[in-house]
Design an enzyme around this catalytic site. Sequence first.
Site, PDB file in Angstrom:
ATOM      1  N   SER A 117      12.514  -5.246   6.089  1.00 41.37           N
ATOM      2  CA  SER A 117      11.821  -3.981   6.349  1.00 41.37           C
ATOM      3  C   SER A 117      12.831  -3.028   6.975  1.00 41.37           C
ATOM      4  O   SER A 117      14.018  -3.314   7.013  1.00 41.37           O
ATOM      5  CB  SER A 117      10.600  -4.190   7.228  1.00 41.37           C
ATOM      6  OG  SER A 117      11.010  -4.486   8.525  1.00 41.37           O
ATOM      7  N   GLU A 119      15.856   9.327   0.386  1.00 41.91           N
ATOM      8  CA  GLU A 119      14.773   9.134  -0.587  1.00 41.91           C
ATOM      9  C   GLU A 119      13.436   9.307   0.123  1.00 41.91           C
ATOM     10  O   GLU A 119      13.342   9.080   1.320  1.00 41.91           O
ATOM     11  CB  GLU A 119      14.810   7.698  -1.156  1.00 41.91           C
ATOM     12  CG  GLU A 119      16.090   7.356  -1.852  1.00 41.91           C
ATOM     13  CD  GLU A 119      16.230   5.847  -2.088  1.00 41.91           C
ATOM     14  OE1 GLU A 119      15.218   5.122  -2.053  1.00 41.91           O
ATOM     15  OE2 GLU A 119      17.370   5.414  -2.275  1.00 41.91           O
ATOM     16  N   LYS A 135       9.915   8.184   1.395  1.00 40.36           N
ATOM     17  CA  LYS A 135       9.337   6.890   1.747  1.00 40.36           C
ATOM     18  C   LYS A 135       7.891   6.890   1.272  1.00 40.36           C
ATOM     19  O   LYS A 135       7.002   7.452   1.916  1.00 40.36           O
ATOM     20  CB  LYS A 135       9.411   6.646   3.251  1.00 40.36           C
ATOM     21  CG  LYS A 135       8.978   5.261   3.652  1.00 40.36           C
ATOM     22  CD  LYS A 135       9.290   5.015   5.107  1.00 40.36           C
ATOM     23  CE  LYS A 135       8.942   3.612   5.547  1.00 40.36           C
ATOM     24  NZ  LYS A 135       7.589   3.186   5.273  1.00 40.36           N
ATOM     25  N   ASP A 149       4.279   5.691   0.632  1.00 42.15           N
ATOM     26  CA  ASP A 149       3.410   4.845   1.441  1.00 42.15           C
ATOM     27  C   ASP A 149       2.575   3.941   0.537  1.00 42.15           C
ATOM     28  O   ASP A 149       1.428   4.234   0.236  1.00 42.15           O
ATOM     29  CB  ASP A 149       2.514   5.731   2.310  1.00 42.15           C
ATOM     30  CG  ASP A 149       1.913   4.953   3.457  1.00 42.15           C
ATOM     31  OD1 ASP A 149       2.292   3.783   3.643  1.00 42.15           O
ATOM     32  OD2 ASP A 149       1.062   5.518   4.161  1.00 42.15           O
ATOM     33  N   ARG A 184       5.631  -8.600  -1.204  1.00 39.50           N
ATOM     34  CA  ARG A 184       6.619  -8.871  -0.172  1.00 39.50           C
ATOM     35  C   ARG A 184       6.256 -10.084   0.685  1.00 39.50           C
ATOM     36  O   ARG A 184       7.136 -10.773   1.202  1.00 39.50           O
ATOM     37  CB  ARG A 184       6.730  -7.624   0.703  1.00 39.50           C
ATOM     38  CG  ARG A 184       7.573  -7.827   1.895  1.00 39.50           C
ATOM     39  CD  ARG A 184       8.250  -6.535   2.263  1.00 39.50           C
ATOM     40  NE  ARG A 184       8.802  -6.647   3.585  1.00 39.50           N
ATOM     41  CZ  ARG A 184       8.251  -6.098   4.648  1.00 39.50           C
ATOM     42  NH1 ARG A 184       7.145  -5.409   4.533  1.00 39.50           N
ATOM     43  NH2 ARG A 184       8.815  -6.233   5.813  1.00 39.50           N
ATOM     44  N   TYR A 220       7.532   3.163  -8.237  1.00 41.88           N
ATOM     45  CA  TYR A 220       8.868   3.757  -8.184  1.00 41.88           C
ATOM     46  C   TYR A 220       9.854   2.679  -7.720  1.00 41.88           C
ATOM     47  O   TYR A 220       9.617   2.039  -6.693  1.00 41.88           O
ATOM     48  CB  TYR A 220       8.921   4.900  -7.164  1.00 41.88           C
ATOM     49  CG  TYR A 220       8.357   6.212  -7.659  1.00 41.88           C
ATOM     50  CD1 TYR A 220       8.806   6.775  -8.856  1.00 41.88           C
ATOM     51  CD2 TYR A 220       7.410   6.906  -6.915  1.00 41.88           C
ATOM     52  CE1 TYR A 220       8.304   7.991  -9.299  1.00 41.88           C
ATOM     53  CE2 TYR A 220       6.908   8.124  -7.356  1.00 41.88           C
ATOM     54  CZ  TYR A 220       7.359   8.652  -8.552  1.00 41.88           C
ATOM     55  OH  TYR A 220       6.866   9.855  -8.978  1.00 41.88           O
ATOM     56  N   LYS A 277      10.484   8.640  10.231  1.00 42.91           N
ATOM     57  CA  LYS A 277       9.029   8.771  10.061  1.00 42.91           C
ATOM     58  C   LYS A 277       8.576  10.189  10.368  1.00 42.91           C
ATOM     59  O   LYS A 277       9.054  10.801  11.312  1.00 42.91           O
ATOM     60  CB  LYS A 277       8.308   7.799  11.003  1.00 42.91           C
ATOM     61  CG  LYS A 277       8.633   6.345  10.720  1.00 42.91           C
ATOM     62  CD  LYS A 277       7.854   5.799   9.547  1.00 42.91           C
ATOM     63  CE  LYS A 277       6.497   5.378   9.980  1.00 42.91           C
ATOM     64  NZ  LYS A 277       5.965   4.178   9.435  1.00 42.91           N
ATOM     65  N   CYS A 298     -34.363  17.540   4.169  1.00 44.27           N
ATOM     66  CA  CYS A 298     -33.136  18.343   4.089  1.00 44.27           C
ATOM     67  C   CYS A 298     -33.042  19.238   5.325  1.00 44.27           C
ATOM     68  O   CYS A 298     -33.974  19.996   5.614  1.00 44.27           O
ATOM     69  CB  CYS A 298     -33.149  19.191   2.824  1.00 44.27           C
ATOM     70  SG  CYS A 298     -31.815  20.399   2.780  1.00 44.27           S
ATOM     71  N   CYS A 329     -33.351  23.191   3.998  1.00 38.64           N
ATOM     72  CA  CYS A 329     -34.574  23.783   3.451  1.00 38.64           C
ATOM     73  C   CYS A 329     -35.822  23.005   3.855  1.00 38.64           C
ATOM     74  O   CYS A 329     -36.939  23.427   3.556  1.00 38.64           O
ATOM     75  CB  CYS A 329     -34.484  23.887   1.930  1.00 38.64           C
ATOM     76  SG  CYS A 329     -34.547  22.300   1.104  1.00 38.64           S
ATOM     77  N   CYS A 388     -30.881  16.233  -1.398  1.00 34.58           N
ATOM     78  CA  CYS A 388     -32.002  17.154  -1.329  1.00 34.58           C
ATOM     79  C   CYS A 388     -32.382  17.464  -2.773  1.00 34.58           C
ATOM     80  O   CYS A 388     -31.530  17.830  -3.575  1.00 34.58           O
ATOM     81  CB  CYS A 388     -31.562  18.426  -0.610  1.00 34.58           C
ATOM     82  SG  CYS A 388     -32.718  19.777  -0.828  1.00 34.58           S
ATOM     83  N   CYS A 440     -33.041  25.050  -2.810  1.00 38.75           N
ATOM     84  CA  CYS A 440     -32.422  24.893  -1.492  1.00 38.75           C
ATOM     85  C   CYS A 440     -31.227  25.847  -1.381  1.00 38.75           C
ATOM     86  O   CYS A 440     -30.294  25.776  -2.183  1.00 38.75           O
ATOM     87  CB  CYS A 440     -31.964  23.449  -1.287  1.00 38.75           C
ATOM     88  SG  CYS A 440     -31.040  23.221   0.242  1.00 38.75           S
TER      89      CYS A 440
HETATM   90  S1  IVH Z   1      14.291   0.537   1.078  1.00 40.29           S
HETATM   91  C1  IVH Z   1      16.236  -3.081   2.826  1.00 40.29           C
HETATM   92  N1  IVH Z   1      13.360   2.753  -0.006  1.00 40.29           N
HETATM   93  O1  IVH Z   1       9.136   1.173   3.271  1.00 40.29           O
HETATM   94  C2  IVH Z   1      15.646  -1.862   2.242  1.00 40.29           C
HETATM   95  N2  IVH Z   1      11.845   1.330   1.150  1.00 40.29           N
HETATM   96  O2  IVH Z   1       9.325   0.192   6.179  1.00 40.29           O
HETATM   97  C3  IVH Z   1      14.182  -1.925   2.238  1.00 40.29           C
HETATM   98  N3  IVH Z   1       9.539   2.101   1.130  1.00 40.29           N
HETATM   99  O3  IVH Z   1       9.124  -2.289   2.882  1.00 40.29           O
HETATM  100  C4  IVH Z   1      13.415  -0.857   1.676  1.00 40.29           C
HETATM  101  N4  IVH Z   1       9.875   3.921  -0.047  1.00 40.29           N
HETATM  102  O4  IVH Z   1       7.882  -0.909   1.141  1.00 40.29           O
HETATM  103  C5  IVH Z   1      13.077   1.646   0.710  1.00 40.29           C
HETATM  104  N5  IVH Z   1      12.673   4.707  -1.028  1.00 40.29           N
HETATM  105  C6  IVH Z   1      12.385   3.611  -0.324  1.00 40.29           C
HETATM  106  C7  IVH Z   1      11.071   3.311   0.096  1.00 40.29           C
HETATM  107  C8  IVH Z   1      10.854   2.156   0.850  1.00 40.29           C
HETATM  108  C9  IVH Z   1       8.988   3.177   0.562  1.00 40.29           C
HETATM  109  C10 IVH Z   1       8.814   1.094   1.921  1.00 40.29           C
HETATM  110  C11 IVH Z   1       9.105  -0.319   1.514  1.00 40.29           C
HETATM  111  C12 IVH Z   1       9.610  -1.001   2.749  1.00 40.29           C
HETATM  112  C13 IVH Z   1       9.097  -0.104   3.827  1.00 40.29           C
HETATM  113  C14 IVH Z   1       9.986  -0.197   5.035  1.00 40.29           C
END
Ligand code: IVH
Length: 656
Positions: A81, A112, A114, A116, A135, A219, A305, A397, A400, A415, A420
């Site tokens: 992670s 890049e 991130k 979610d 994972r 992605y 973040k 309602c 009305c 309603c 209404c």
């Molecule tokens: S790199 C060792 N690239 O974020 C590198 N992670 O908190 C590991 N994630 O578990 C991940 N977009 O699920 C990487 N462009 C991105 C990402 C990305 C989303 C997620 C991924 C990872 C988590 C880390």
Amino acid sequence: MIDVAARIERLREQLREHEHKYYTLSQPTISDREFDEMMRELQQLEAENPALIAPDSPTQRVGGQPAGEFPTHTFSKPMLSLENAYSQEELVEWGRRAQQLAGTDQLEYVAELKIDGLSMALLYEDGLLSKGVTRGDGRTGEIVTGNVRTIRSIPLRIQEPVSVEVRGEVFLSLTAFRQLNDERELAGHPRFANPRNAAAGSLRQLDPQMTAKRRLDFYGYSIFPTQPSQEENLEWIATLGLKVNPHRQLCRSLEEVRDFCSHWEARRDALDYEIDGVVVKVNSVALQGKLGSTAKSPRWAVAVKFRARQATTKLLNIRIQVGRTGALTPVAELEPVQLGGTTIRNATLHNEDEIMRLGVQINDRILLERGGDVIPKVVSVVEEAPDRRPFEMPDRCPVCGGKVFREEDEAVRRCVSQTCPAKIKEAFLHWAGRRALKIDGLGYKLVDKLVETGLVHDVSDLYGLTVDQLEELERMGRKSAENLVAEIDASRRLEFWRLLFGLGVRHVGERTAQILAEHFGSMDNLGSASQAELEQVHEVGPKLAESIYRFFHERDNLQLIARLRAAGLNMKAKTADKPRIPQVFAGKTFVLTGTLEGLTREEATELIRQRGGKTSSSVSKKTSYILAGADPGSKLEKARQLGVPIIDELQFRQML
Ligand code: IVH
């Protein structure tokens, strides 16, 4: 020392509990940031007191745990992670350390988005997808290949016959998420709190057919074996035919990284998927090796973040809002709280079942989340108040005073009164909305006035309004009146699908309106379609078909359409100038079995769909053809018994 040990134990207990709520129950009760803060405190205490580190401490785990319903796969390289940076200072601190370890201050970074979602490893052997693995705990993940194979953007065969492992993020677009939640609501299932929870639930479906309906996406962001740089890795993933997020940047300094982060933090709402930050990686793979990793995360990457869009606050009251369809929606009135840069006072609670599911009562402290949706929602109860009191849905309602009715298969009360005022006003606002007829300037207050003064009764009346009439309304100047009339006039010439969406046919969203407009080409064709013809349209199920059919067979609606037509609104789609694929499979249903030579199942399904046909997973008397490839399953036998025509790939291609 005793105090520290007790604090560590307490933190561990709390973290374990929150991990369980988050990963297993998908019902978090604290924000991600609060969780991270507790985890950091524990890490810090353990670092200072190494004797107290225990193998079962939450700090010793890379991620969630496999839940045991799927077979597992042990990764050749752990799925790590990322360390989080919550501020520019923390990013700079990370950058300094990276430069120091790399022995250069000229580092290049790739920034890049991130996404979610959930991380996923895709194993390709000689170019063929052999495994999709979640994972899990980072060392061992769950094999969910059947489900992964339903994700359309994941090719079953990549462009080169190589054996590689591509890692990336599986996610649900916001459009797909809203659609899924709407469908769940209709079916009486609880809504998912956010797209990530929905994606997680979808991937862990035991029946891939269920997953297929969820429209997950993917992605890629890493690949093994690796190229000399992250930039080239991403390019290679794209060359192989997988999706790579287009919003990425090679940065030559931390300032450039910072600009990229602020750019996307400000624009995250413009994307159709959720991002919670930016991942910054050292570009050179050789230098990545030099920097190395800790047990949990690489030192060559960091997650910057964004400001949290979760917060906790007090629920002051619950009020009822009546929508366009008459739906009574409970709205949470909150103690004002900051969320991702705006002050939030209200949040949606969706419906009474949702209130039950959350177990929320007035005065409780709640966890709030604002996703891509503009309207924030209540995720869970954080603390029950001593003076809490339950909320009861009204059976009349509130606007009305008319009767409300809850259909058997629905989670909402509506309603039922046709007159209404709340419903009528909402219908105008929907009509004027950005996604419908884009009448700028027709907002709440004006609609209130127009309806109350009796100037308008339904949306067709808008087209007869004059500048003089409008100017007479309180606080409406000549200029505004002229602008509004011009806006209304312009809406006559907008695309047909907007009008269709604006009419507010039950269950017809923007996307469905577009599909219907494209398929039928005009209001007349659509209005005269039978229920069976409607169902022939891909994406239109029986419930939707019935709703559309009913709408076009109600006198009031037909009269409204006639008035709109007389007012000069556009009732035809511009499909004529697009080359149309001959609908040779209109009304036909195909069942696919076995492996085709030159086509994936997805491609075959798409070819059938484009030509007006449908595919089904089971053979019945209604099946028109069974398309059989190598090693067909039991479906072929069944087709023979039922006398369904069996065709092979060559015959299929000839039919195209
Ligand atoms: S790199 C060792 N690239 O974020 C590198 N992670 O908190 C590991 N994630 O578990 C991940 N977009 O699920 C990487 N462009 C991105 C990402 C990305 C989303 C997620 C991924 C990872 C988590 C880390």
